[in-house]
Write a protein that holds these residues in place. Sequence first.
Motif, PDB file in Angstrom:
ATOM      1  N   TYR A  12       0.961  -1.111  -0.018  1.00 54.31           N
ATOM      2  CA  TYR A  12       0.079   0.020   0.115  1.00 54.31           C
ATOM      3  C   TYR A  12       0.985   1.181   0.141  1.00 54.31           C
ATOM      4  CZ  TYR A  12      -3.474  -3.540   1.110  1.00 54.31           C
ATOM      5  OH  TYR A  12      -4.318  -4.688   1.139  1.00 54.31           O
ATOM      6  N   PHE A  13       1.949   1.431   0.662  1.00 58.68           N
ATOM      7  CA  PHE A  13       2.870   2.462   0.923  1.00 58.68           C
ATOM      8  C   PHE A  13       3.286   2.645  -1.042  1.00 58.68           C
ATOM      9  CE2 PHE A  13       6.963   4.473   0.358  1.00 58.68           C
ATOM     10  CZ  PHE A  13       6.917   5.228   1.156  1.00 58.68           C
ATOM     11  N   GLY A  14       3.564   1.945  -1.606  1.00 61.87           N
ATOM     12  CA  GLY A  14       4.001   2.015  -2.993  1.00 61.87           C
ATOM     13  C   GLY A  14       2.933   3.022  -3.657  1.00 61.87           C
ATOM     14  N   LEU A  15       1.827   2.188  -3.717  1.00 64.30           N
ATOM     15  CA  LEU A  15       0.707   2.955  -4.286  1.00 64.30           C
ATOM     16  C   LEU A  15       0.186   4.271  -3.832  1.00 64.30           C
ATOM     17  CD1 LEU A  15      -1.465  -0.100  -4.492  1.00 64.30           C
ATOM     18  CD2 LEU A  15      -0.483   0.789  -6.399  1.00 64.30           C
ATOM     19  N   VAL A  16       0.393   4.553  -2.423  1.00 65.75           N
ATOM     20  CA  VAL A  16       0.155   5.858  -1.777  1.00 65.75           C
ATOM     21  C   VAL A  16       1.160   6.823  -2.222  1.00 65.75           C
ATOM     22  CG1 VAL A  16       0.095   7.196   0.474  1.00 65.75           C
ATOM     23  CG2 VAL A  16      -1.052   5.210   0.011  1.00 65.75           C
ATOM     24  N   SER A  17       2.496   6.304  -2.459  1.00 69.46           N
ATOM     25  CA  SER A  17       3.676   7.214  -2.512  1.00 69.46           C
ATOM     26  C   SER A  17       3.737   7.851  -4.014  1.00 69.46           C
ATOM     27  CB  SER A  17       4.835   6.492  -2.279  1.00 69.46           C
ATOM     28  OG  SER A  17       5.204   5.554  -3.084  1.00 69.46           O
ATOM     29  N   VAL A  18       3.065   6.914  -4.860  1.00 71.15           N
ATOM     30  CA  VAL A  18       2.738   7.525  -6.364  1.00 71.15           C
ATOM     31  C   VAL A  18       1.579   8.114  -6.623  1.00 71.15           C
ATOM     32  CG1 VAL A  18       4.728   6.028  -7.252  1.00 71.15           C
ATOM     33  CG2 VAL A  18       2.492   5.304  -7.332  1.00 71.15           C
ATOM     34  N   GLY A  19       0.758   8.081  -5.610  1.00 67.93           N
ATOM     35  CA  GLY A  19      -0.511   9.014  -5.915  1.00 67.93           C
ATOM     36  C   GLY A  19      -1.823   8.023  -6.268  1.00 67.93           C
ATOM     37  N   MET A  20      -1.391   6.729  -6.463  1.00 69.05           N
ATOM     38  CA  MET A  20      -2.507   6.097  -7.058  1.00 69.05           C
ATOM     39  C   MET A  20      -3.371   5.397  -5.964  1.00 69.05           C
ATOM     40  SD  MET A  20      -0.443   3.423  -9.820  1.00 69.05           S
ATOM     41  CE  MET A  20      -1.424   2.530 -10.235  1.00 69.05           C
ATOM     42  N   LEU A  40       2.377   8.236   7.259  1.00 66.70           N
ATOM     43  CA  LEU A  40       2.446   6.800   7.026  1.00 66.70           C
ATOM     44  C   LEU A  40       3.862   6.342   6.802  1.00 66.70           C
ATOM     45  CD1 LEU A  40      -0.421   6.985   4.200  1.00 66.70           C
ATOM     46  CD2 LEU A  40      -0.664   6.532   6.846  1.00 66.70           C
ATOM     47  N   CYS A  41       3.931   5.031   7.804  1.00 68.94           N
ATOM     48  CA  CYS A  41       5.532   4.745   7.916  1.00 68.94           C
ATOM     49  C   CYS A  41       5.443   3.205   7.402  1.00 68.94           C
ATOM     50  CB  CYS A  41       5.723   4.966   9.187  1.00 68.94           C
ATOM     51  SG  CYS A  41       5.838   6.585   9.822  1.00 68.94           S
ATOM     52  N   GLU A  42       6.290   2.972   6.389  1.00 66.86           N
ATOM     53  CA  GLU A  42       6.100   1.669   5.872  1.00 66.86           C
ATOM     54  C   GLU A  42       6.575   0.618   7.007  1.00 66.86           C
ATOM     55  OE1 GLU A  42       7.364  -0.584   1.796  1.00 66.86           O
ATOM     56  OE2 GLU A  42       9.035   0.572   2.802  1.00 66.86           O
ATOM     57  N   PHE A  43       5.885  -0.381   7.059  1.00 62.69           N
ATOM     58  CA  PHE A  43       6.107  -1.581   8.150  1.00 62.69           C
ATOM     59  C   PHE A  43       6.366  -2.925   7.643  1.00 62.69           C
ATOM     60  CE2 PHE A  43       5.187  -3.781  12.021  1.00 62.69           C
ATOM     61  CZ  PHE A  43       5.958  -3.333  12.933  1.00 62.69           C
ATOM     62  N   LYS A  44       7.446  -3.594   7.583  1.00 60.13           N
ATOM     63  CA  LYS A  44       7.527  -4.665   6.903  1.00 60.13           C
ATOM     64  C   LYS A  44       8.255  -5.611   7.824  1.00 60.13           C
ATOM     65  CE  LYS A  44       9.549  -6.823   2.869  1.00 60.13           C
ATOM     66  NZ  LYS A  44      10.252  -6.642   1.388  1.00 60.13           N
ATOM     67  N   ASN A  45       7.876  -6.891   7.891  1.00 59.08           N
ATOM     68  CA  ASN A  45       8.655  -8.042   8.949  1.00 59.08           C
ATOM     69  C   ASN A  45       8.762  -7.302  10.329  1.00 59.08           C
ATOM     70  OD1 ASN A  45       9.004  -9.847   6.443  1.00 59.08           O
ATOM     71  ND2 ASN A  45      10.811  -8.757   5.833  1.00 59.08           N
ATOM     72  N   THR A  52       8.723   7.120   4.377  1.00 59.69           N
ATOM     73  CA  THR A  52       7.476   7.374   4.827  1.00 59.69           C
ATOM     74  C   THR A  52       6.953   8.445   3.937  1.00 59.69           C
ATOM     75  OG1 THR A  52       8.855   9.363   5.811  1.00 59.69           O
ATOM     76  CG2 THR A  52       8.538   7.660   7.217  1.00 59.69           C
ATOM     77  N   VAL A  53       5.577   8.582   4.064  1.00 63.65           N
ATOM     78  CA  VAL A  53       4.692   9.404   3.351  1.00 63.65           C
ATOM     79  C   VAL A  53       3.958  10.381   4.001  1.00 63.65           C
ATOM     80  CG1 VAL A  53       2.980   7.745   2.673  1.00 63.65           C
ATOM     81  CG2 VAL A  53       3.360   9.661   1.159  1.00 63.65           C
ATOM     82  N   LEU A  54       4.042  11.544   3.979  1.00 60.18           N
ATOM     83  CA  LEU A  54       2.921  12.484   4.614  1.00 60.18           C
ATOM     84  C   LEU A  54       1.643  12.908   3.770  1.00 60.18           C
ATOM     85  CD1 LEU A  54       2.630  13.942   7.291  1.00 60.18           C
ATOM     86  CD2 LEU A  54       3.633  15.904   6.178  1.00 60.18           C
ATOM     87  N   CYS A  83       4.231  15.131   1.287  1.00 63.08           N
ATOM     88  CA  CYS A  83       5.671  14.673   1.201  1.00 63.08           C
ATOM     89  C   CYS A  83       5.846  13.468   1.253  1.00 63.08           C
ATOM     90  CB  CYS A  83       6.409  15.598   2.250  1.00 63.08           C
ATOM     91  SG  CYS A  83       8.079  15.234   2.422  1.00 63.08           S
ATOM     92  N   VAL A  84       6.943  12.671   0.258  1.00 61.52           N
ATOM     93  CA  VAL A  84       7.285  11.588   0.353  1.00 61.52           C
ATOM     94  C   VAL A  84       8.869  11.355   0.840  1.00 61.52           C
ATOM     95  CG1 VAL A  84       7.745   9.523  -1.063  1.00 61.52           C
ATOM     96  CG2 VAL A  84       5.715  10.912  -1.386  1.00 61.52           C
TER      97      VAL A  84
END
Length: 90
Positions: A12-20, A40-45, A52-54, A83-84
């Motif tokens: 979801y982070f990837g999609l948010v960060s590019v505006g999709m 929004l802070c990317e959280f993995k494992n 991050t993206v604001l 902001c990304v």
Amino acid sequence: MTTHRLKIAPEYFGLVSVGMKTAEVRLNDRNYREHDYLYLCEFKNNEYTGRTVLVQVTHVLSSDEFPSGLKDGYCVLSFDIACVHFKFRG
């Protein structure tokens, strides 16, 4: 206006960060309001990745307004990117 720090999965982070992806369904346990910021802070494992993206909330649709479509206590947060930040490894 409040800034809320939230975890977000990489897919979801990837999609948010590019505006999709411009909305999130969340439990409204923080009294989200229009004009609030979501950090929004990317959280993995089970750890933060540093990416991050604001985003700024442009609309809040509550379960009170849409009871047939949202579980009680949840909301849809529509937002625009502010902001990304990508953590670069070097």
